[in-house]
Design an enzyme around this catalytic site. Sequence first.
Site, PDB file in Angstrom:
ATOM      1  N   HIS A 191       0.828  -1.132   0.021  1.00  0.00           N
ATOM      2  CA  HIS A 191       0.084  -0.005  -0.100  1.00  0.00           C
ATOM      3  C   HIS A 191       0.795   1.372   0.123  1.00  0.00           C
ATOM      4  CE1 HIS A 191      -3.667   2.121   0.648  1.00  0.00           C
ATOM      5  NE2 HIS A 191      -3.149   2.908   1.731  1.00  0.00           N
ATOM      6  N   PRO A 192       0.587   2.335  -0.776  1.00  0.00           N
ATOM      7  CA  PRO A 192      -0.494   2.418  -1.644  1.00  0.00           C
ATOM      8  C   PRO A 192      -0.175   2.195  -3.169  1.00  0.00           C
ATOM      9  CG  PRO A 192       0.176   4.599  -1.069  1.00  0.00           C
ATOM     10  CD  PRO A 192       1.043   3.508  -0.618  1.00  0.00           C
TER      11      PRO A 192
END
Lengths: 409, 78
Positions: free
Chosen positions: B62-63
């Site tokens: 992430h992200p």
Amino acid sequence: MIATTFSKESDSGELRLRPVRHRRRFRRRACCENRGGKWSARGGGRRSLSWRYLRQCRLRAEELYSYAAHFHDAFEDSAGFGWTLPQAPSFDWATLRDNKVAEIARLNGIYGRLLDNAGVTLINGRAKVLDAHSVEIDGERISAEKILVAVGGWPWVPPFEGSELAISSNQVFDLERFPERFLVLGGGYIAVEFASIFNGLGSETHLIYRGDLFLRGFDQQVREFTRDEMGKKGVNLHFEVNIERIRQLDSGLEVTLTNGEQLEVDAVLAATGRRPHLEGLGLDTLGVTLNDDGTLKVNERFETSIPSILAIGDVTGGPELTPVALAEAMHLVAHHFRRSSGWQHPGGARLRRHCHRSLLPPQYRYRGALRRSSARALCGDPGLQRRLPTNEAHSLRQRRALSDEADRR
Amino acid sequence: MKHTLSGSDERCLMKLIVDDESDRVVGAHMVGEEAGEIIQGLAIAVRARLTKSDFDATVGIHPTAAEEFVTMRSVTRR
């Protein structure tokens, strides 16, 4: 736990050279370029190299042009992130083309040295296979225990009035002038890639395909999604129509479609497939067996109907992809020149399950682990699943190849 | 994510095909930015005959866009 680490640092685009290293295993080897000057003029190299490497060069060129096309959107997108450009960006075709030529020349140099270092004698000329063990190149007769045919395919353009005015993907990178108006004929992924690249570079782009939707054989959702996204990018998609004729005008090419519509463009690219490049090779007179589509028929050891004549790559049909041809080359060498291994080729010459890549619309790349056979067919056809190469020996082989490579470093 | 600021209307398609009976992921598709860089890893997973639960049990990076492949919870078609 005992762990082995594999790591690699490289120019991310560096091409795989392993098959060349394997050539050391041949006692005497020679490599003949069947297209002679035509390619060297195009590739910009000092001398021409074998088709296989030039094909890789073509892919490299495609990648470079795709990168070039990416900048278009990057400039536009940057505004939302606070960037202001002092003036509107403009694109110069000659700079890209000439830089590409220099890069390809550099690659040709590398390949030339690799062949030299591997002890390969490079003979430039047109080869004709005379019999099971000999080849004639410009009057000189050369004999060999085994002959490998890896000539690939050559662009095929459907017959219509003025079809000679269309160019193929062999010429598109070297156009003298940037085509402000560009038309692509075809619905395969090469056609879609080129339409996307030239649209990204700023051409008014048209794609003509006779079917109702391009990328036949790909996942339906992927096809529709790609159509919609390309439409948003401004590519003019014309389906269920074909080219009736092309005429040369002073101002460009006049393209008449089968529905009567006329378009004026600066270049027409026929991306309508490639056919095995067997013309003049003499294999037909030797009676080598062909598949229904005109490609060379080979067995799981890549032997044609004349066992000392081997063939790999696009000329044998199947998925026309560089990684597949490379894998076939490695398998061929392992089988014919590394007898101790006792290795069996998994699933015949065709590597059915492969990662398929395409330089789709500049930002839109597609990779699918499935090709041709839809996922539905794969799930619903246990026979097909069984045919997939899942041979344990295969993975062992791959691991060994990796560690061999690590040893050489 | 980039296009939240760029204002572009570009979209991205990611798709996994899972065999109901064995839960095996038999195919993966992506149309979108950096798809080429992302799909190679998935090709290994498919070749290794991993199941959808293996995908689900993998922690996303992430992200990124790539993490969508391990956070697909809704069936779109049977």
